[in-house]
Design an enzyme around this catalytic site. Structure first.
Site, PDB file in Angstrom:
ATOM      1  N   ASP A   1     -17.603   6.835  -0.627  1.00 11.09           N
ATOM      2  CA  ASP A   1     -16.339   6.717   0.117  1.00 11.09           C
ATOM      3  C   ASP A   1     -16.061   8.075   0.761  1.00 11.09           C
ATOM      4  O   ASP A   1     -16.727   9.076   0.458  1.00 11.09           O
ATOM      5  CB  ASP A   1     -15.215   6.309  -0.857  1.00 11.09           C
ATOM      6  CG  ASP A   1     -13.877   6.051  -0.162  1.00 11.09           C
ATOM      7  OD1 ASP A   1     -13.862   5.853   1.066  1.00 11.09           O
ATOM      8  OD2 ASP A   1     -12.835   6.049  -0.860  1.00 11.09           O
TER       9      ASP A   1
ATOM     10  N   HIS B   1      -7.619   1.034  -6.187  1.00 14.28           N
ATOM     11  CA  HIS B   1      -7.744   0.129  -5.029  1.00 14.28           C
ATOM     12  C   HIS B   1      -8.420  -1.164  -5.497  1.00 14.28           C
ATOM     13  O   HIS B   1      -9.563  -1.463  -5.141  1.00 14.28           O
ATOM     14  CB  HIS B   1      -8.559   0.824  -3.934  1.00 14.28           C
ATOM     15  CG  HIS B   1      -8.467   0.175  -2.580  1.00 14.28           C
ATOM     16  ND1 HIS B   1      -7.644  -0.903  -2.305  1.00 14.28           N
ATOM     17  CD2 HIS B   1      -9.114   0.461  -1.409  1.00 14.28           C
ATOM     18  CE1 HIS B   1      -7.791  -1.234  -1.029  1.00 14.28           C
ATOM     19  NE2 HIS B   1      -8.681  -0.434  -0.476  1.00 14.28           N
TER      20      HIS B   1
ATOM     21  N   ARG C   1     -13.118  -8.918   1.895  1.00 12.62           N
ATOM     22  CA  ARG C   1     -11.721  -8.631   1.559  1.00 12.62           C
ATOM     23  C   ARG C   1     -10.893  -9.898   1.755  1.00 12.62           C
ATOM     24  O   ARG C   1     -10.031 -10.244   0.951  1.00 12.62           O
ATOM     25  CB  ARG C   1     -11.161  -7.503   2.464  1.00 12.62           C
ATOM     26  CG  ARG C   1     -11.804  -6.135   2.257  1.00 12.62           C
ATOM     27  CD  ARG C   1     -11.455  -5.544   0.909  1.00 12.62           C
ATOM     28  NE  ARG C   1     -10.016  -5.406   0.726  1.00 12.62           N
ATOM     29  CZ  ARG C   1      -9.281  -4.383   1.163  1.00 12.62           C
ATOM     30  NH1 ARG C   1      -9.842  -3.390   1.798  1.00 12.62           N
ATOM     31  NH2 ARG C   1      -7.971  -4.327   0.938  1.00 12.62           N
TER      32      ARG C   1
ATOM     33  N   CYS D   1     -16.330   1.254   1.267  1.00  9.00           N
ATOM     34  CA  CYS D   1     -15.138   0.438   1.532  1.00  9.00           C
ATOM     35  C   CYS D   1     -14.670   0.543   2.975  1.00  9.00           C
ATOM     36  O   CYS D   1     -13.944  -0.320   3.446  1.00  9.00           O
ATOM     37  CB  CYS D   1     -14.016   0.839   0.575  1.00  9.00           C
ATOM     38  SG  CYS D   1     -13.394   2.511   0.831  1.00  9.00           S
TER      39      CYS D   1
ATOM     40  N   GLN E   1     -10.110  -3.946  -3.060  1.00  3.65           N
ATOM     41  CA  GLN E   1     -11.395  -3.525  -2.508  1.00  3.65           C
ATOM     42  C   GLN E   1     -12.532  -3.858  -3.462  1.00  3.65           C
ATOM     43  O   GLN E   1     -13.578  -4.384  -3.067  1.00  3.65           O
ATOM     44  CB  GLN E   1     -11.375  -2.003  -2.250  1.00  3.65           C
ATOM     45  CG  GLN E   1     -12.690  -1.484  -1.699  1.00  3.65           C
ATOM     46  CD  GLN E   1     -12.983  -2.066  -0.323  1.00  3.65           C
ATOM     47  OE1 GLN E   1     -12.142  -1.974   0.563  1.00  3.65           O
ATOM     48  NE2 GLN E   1     -14.146  -2.668  -0.129  1.00  3.65           N
TER      49      GLN E   1
ATOM     50  N   ARG F   1       0.886  -1.179   0.000  1.00  7.21           N
ATOM     51  CA  ARG F   1       0.000   0.000   0.000  1.00  7.21           C
ATOM     52  C   ARG F   1       0.913   1.216   0.000  1.00  7.21           C
ATOM     53  O   ARG F   1       1.739   1.385   0.901  1.00  7.21           O
ATOM     54  CB  ARG F   1      -0.895   0.014   1.240  1.00  7.21           C
ATOM     55  CG  ARG F   1      -1.554   1.357   1.458  1.00  7.21           C
ATOM     56  CD  ARG F   1      -2.637   1.342   2.502  1.00  7.21           C
ATOM     57  NE  ARG F   1      -3.812   0.660   1.997  1.00  7.21           N
ATOM     58  CZ  ARG F   1      -5.005   0.709   2.584  1.00  7.21           C
ATOM     59  NH1 ARG F   1      -5.170   1.408   3.698  1.00  7.21           N
ATOM     60  NH2 ARG F   1      -6.034   0.054   2.069  1.00  7.21           N
TER      61      ARG F   1
END
Ligand code: CP
Ligand code: NVA
Length: 308
Positions: A225, A134, A294, A266, A137, A107
């Site tokens: 988000d 991402h 996930r 998310c 996700q 990340r």
């Protein structure tokens, strides 16, 4: 060996196979305590490095637990404690890590860090979020949609708020899984035009609708988000909140979607900002399944990366 760098860079048939595999993996260990090893141990004797240059709860824990349940071992590394990009080049770190570990999840901030790592690593590299995308996700989100409502193909997915890294991967998924996407964001916070053009070329409808009520009309899935991402400067916070206030997902907005529409986020969420608690905790919300998934989706991603 495969890198999992982005949804638009991965074959659609491989992505579909990963989602189906994730469903199978999830079903196979239903009801087991979290520390129980999976019946299959594809990561036995494998060491996986999990590198974080930004904070994380879900990505950190789901990858760590996922690797362990599949029989592997993990090493969670903070970017700031490493020589990554300051003590030595990313390429050199990639070459060295490849001598110690069998797979790397990272990340990071700049996408170039991920790409340089992948170019010079001789083991698979997985994108655990960059400023731009991402993908892990969104693999979990596809799994979540399909376990609740069946195939996502041809459905109407609506994104509200900032045109950020998460919607970028959702746009890629629209192109690969064949669903229509409507993005409702102010003119100044639109998603990258290149990503929109890419999905349109794949033959799906990508609508840009600044009016949130119109956007949500007839939606099968509503997604939002945070308004300020980890890489965004905190000095923009007040301006962004003013710009995005009209895009808050509340019960009145959800009423424009189909009556059985799902709501996803998310996480981490800012209750009372991009979404109300009433929607987050309401009957259409599948956010906790989304977080759990996930784990299952990334197991399928890791197996694909290692050819297992
Ligand atoms: N959704 C997600 O990636 O969460 P974390 O930042 O907690 O990993
Ligand atoms: N857009 C958010 C996602 C966090 C999981 C961020 O990049 O901060």
């Amino acid at each position: 060996m495969n890198h999992f760098l982005d949804i638009h860079k991965t074959d659609a048939s491989d992505l579909r196979q990963m989602i189906n595999e994730a469903k199978r993996i999830k079903t196979a260990r239903k009801g087991q305590p979290k520390g129980t090893p999976d019946a299959e141990q594809p990561l036995a004797n494998h060491m996986v490095a999990l590198i974080f240059e930004k904070p994380s709860t879900r990505t950190r824990v789901s990858f760590d637990v996922g690797v362990r349940q599949m029989g592997g071992q993990t090493m969670v590394l903070s970017g700031s404690d490493m020589q990554l990009g300051h003590g030595e080049t990313i390429a050199d770190t990639a070459r060295v890590l490849s001598r110690y570990v069998d797979m790397i999840m990272i990340r990071t901030f700049e996408e170039s860090t991920l790409l340089e790592m992948a170019e010079h690593a001789s083991v698979p590299v997985i994108n655990g979020l960059t400023n731009r995308t991402h993908p892990c996700q969104i693999m979990a989100d596809i799994l979540t949609y399909e376990e609740h409502h069946g195939s996502i193909k041809g459905k109407k997915v609506v994104w509200l708020g900032d045109g950020n890294n998460v919607v970028a991967s959702l746009i890629h998924a629209a192109g690969q899984f064949g669903f229509d996407i409507t993005i409702s964001a102010p003119e100044t916070l639109q998603p990258e035009a290149g990503f929109v053009a890419w999905a349109r070329e794949k033959g799906v409808r990508v609508n840009l609708e600044t009016n949130p009520q119109k956007a949500v009309e007839g939606a099968d899935l509503v997604v939002t988000d945070t308004w300020v991402s980890m890489h965004d400067s905190q000095t923009t916070k007040e301006r962004r909140h003013n710009q995005l206030r009209a895009y808050q997902v509340d019960d009145a907005l959800m009423a424009h979607a189909k009556s059985d529409a799902l709501f996803m986020h998310c996480l981490p969420a800012h209750r009372g900002e991009e979404v109300t608690s009433s929607v987050m905790d309401g009957p259409q919300s599948v956010i906790w399944d989304e977080a759990e998934n996930r784990l299952h989706a990334q197991k399928a991603v890791m197996r694909w990366c290692l050819g297992k």
